[in-house]
Structure formats: C-alpha cells, structure tokens
Write a protein that holds these residues in place. Sequence first.
Motif, short mmCIF file in Angstrom:
data_model
loop_
_atom_site.label_atom_id
_atom_site.label_comp_id
_atom_site.label_asym_id
_atom_site.label_seq_id
_atom_site.Cartn_x
_atom_site.Cartn_y
_atom_site.Cartn_z
N GLU A 193 0.67 -1.29 0.10
CA GLU A 193 -0.11 -0.01 -0.05
C GLU A 193 0.87 1.29 -0.06
O GLU A 193 0.46 2.29 -0.72
N ALA A 194 1.98 1.27 0.75
CA ALA A 194 2.86 2.38 0.95
C ALA A 194 3.46 2.64 -0.56
O ALA A 194 3.69 3.76 -0.97
N TRP A 195 3.97 1.58 -1.18
CA TRP A 195 4.66 1.59 -2.32
C TRP A 195 3.65 2.20 -3.59
O TRP A 195 3.69 3.12 -4.53
N ALA A 196 2.36 1.71 -3.30
CA ALA A 196 1.32 2.23 -4.58
C ALA A 196 0.94 3.66 -4.16
O ALA A 196 0.99 4.22 -5.26
N LEU A 197 0.93 4.13 -3.25
CA LEU A 197 0.79 5.46 -2.67
C LEU A 197 1.92 6.48 -3.17
O LEU A 197 1.72 7.49 -3.87
N ALA A 198 3.11 5.97 -2.80
CA ALA A 198 4.12 6.75 -3.29
C ALA A 198 4.46 6.73 -4.95
O ALA A 198 4.70 7.64 -5.48
N ARG A 199 4.05 5.62 -5.68
CA ARG A 199 3.96 5.68 -6.89
C ARG A 199 3.00 6.55 -7.64
O ARG A 199 3.43 7.20 -8.62
N LYS A 200 1.97 6.46 -6.97
CA LYS A 200 0.92 7.35 -7.59
C LYS A 200 1.21 8.92 -7.55
O LYS A 200 1.16 9.67 -8.40
N LEU A 201 1.76 9.18 -6.23
CA LEU A 201 2.23 10.61 -5.99
C LEU A 201 3.41 11.04 -6.96
O LEU A 201 3.62 12.06 -7.53
N ALA A 202 4.25 9.90 -7.19
CA ALA A 202 5.53 10.29 -8.34
C ALA A 202 4.96 10.63 -9.55
O ALA A 202 5.80 10.91 -10.26
N GLN A 203 3.79 10.07 -9.95
CA GLN A 203 3.08 10.49 -11.13
C GLN A 203 2.29 11.69 -11.49
O GLN A 203 1.95 12.17 -12.63
N GLY A 204 2.53 12.40 -10.15
CA GLY A 204 1.45 13.68 -10.17
C GLY A 204 2.31 15.00 -10.73
O GLY A 204 3.43 14.81 -11.02
N PRO A 205 2.04 16.05 -10.54
CA PRO A 205 2.39 17.32 -10.74
C PRO A 205 3.43 17.73 -9.85
O PRO A 205 3.07 18.51 -8.53
N THR A 206 4.70 17.29 -9.67
CA THR A 206 5.49 17.36 -8.55
C THR A 206 5.82 18.79 -8.43
O THR A 206 5.88 19.22 -6.91
N ARG A 207 6.10 19.88 -9.20
CA ARG A 207 6.20 21.13 -8.87
C ARG A 207 4.90 21.89 -8.13
O ARG A 207 5.03 22.44 -7.15
#
Length: 262
Positions: A193-207
Amino acid sequence: MELTAFTFEVVDGVAHITMSQPERGNPFDERFAADFDRLATECTVREDVRAVLIDAKGRFFSVGGDLNALTRSREDLARFVSAATSNLHMGISRFARLDAPVVAAVHGLAAGGAVALVAGADFVLASPNAKFYAAFAGIGIVSDSGGSYFLPRRMGSRRAAQFYMLNETLSAEDAVGTGLINRVVEADALETEAWALARKLAQGPTRAFGEAKNLMLSSPAESLEGQLENEARAMARVTRTDDAWNAMRAMLAKQKPTFQGR
C-alpha cells in the motif's frame, strides 16, 4: 552514496529510504543524523525523485534517541546534542520543503524523534501494531526533529501538549483519530500500500505539490492577505510549468493528463 544508518534507492521516481539498524532499534544518533541530512540533500538535487518513501527494517520503526550516546558524558551532552541536531534538523527542513511528497510506512514502535519525523511526512500509513510514544518528557527533555512544529499542526496544539506532557503512547487507531497518521493498513499489506501511494504521487504534478507543501507550511504564520498573496505568487510560478500547461490542454481535449514533474 555510502550510508551507515539507511539504505537508499530510486525506483519508478520514488526515493526509497529505509532505516537499516534493526539490531539497535534504528536509533537517532550521530550516524543517523549525518545520513539523514545527506539523503535529504540527495533527494533535493535529483530530478528523478518525485516522491519519497520512508520505512524501516526490524521489530521497530525507530526507538528514537540513543540513550547510550546521550548518557556517555554529562559534560559533553549539550555539545553532542547541538552537533547531532544540526544535521538532523537540516534534513527535516529539506524534506519538508521538498517538492516530492514524503510517505512514511510505520510498523512497531515509533518513539520520540521518530514521532516527529512521522508528523513531518506528508502521508503516513501504519500497521495495526504501530505505536507512537512521546518519550521526551519521560526522560526530562523537550522535543527535537520538528516535533513542536509538526505535532500541533497535525493534532492541534492542545492535543499535542497532552501527548507530550503526559508522555502518552498512541495506538495506530488513536493516531488516526488525532490526525497524526492517515490510515491503518494490515501488516501484510503495508509495504504494498505504501509503494502504491508513493508511485501514485510520483506520477503527479511534482512542482505543484512542492508549492502546495510550502503554502501549507507558511499559512499559520501569515495574515489572510499575506497568504492570499503567497497563493497568487505560487499560482503564477506553477502556471509556467510544462505540467500545468499540458494538463490544462489535455483536460480541454477530454484526455487524461500525464505529468513529467516539470
């Protein structure tokens, strides 16, 4: 990068940081503080880091401060604490200001500074056996690692004072109720679950994430008008990014936006 208290790798845009002194309970000591600062710097300068996942090996998440080191010499104690917190606090600040969101996955005991580290993360998942122990008042000292900053913002000032001054231990469910963590995840699913959340965030608008983090950090100290101006300036900066421009055009075309972190 040579580390002694952690392991580190970047996978799918996620900087995976693992506390790796399980036989000692992953204590906050000189090695931990120095490594933590180096890791924060590494994540700050690397363009491929778009989310951070912090977890730990062993029975505990972290027992907090190393009492053996703290009681080594009364004459040198203040000097030791000042030196160790210099590195640790720089790392805490850089992770808090990092564009990439920080996810913490907590199992077992998190004590003292480790609770502050958890409070400073942007998202926290915990297993049912996780416990959050204030610790500082129990040994007659005050919080470090940003605890006095982040805990009142997560829990509210009155609840945070109760937690510290009564030296409380919160269960995972209680921690959800206070706002310290986001949710409880079954132990065998925590890593997934933690990896899934981190990967989802990593695909977002980082700036945009980074601007949002900084706006939320600044808001308690700002007037309404000051914060409105901060928002306007942040909005202007973000609208110059490729991610914002391309996402808005994709939405107009009824397509799903994709973000590159720039």
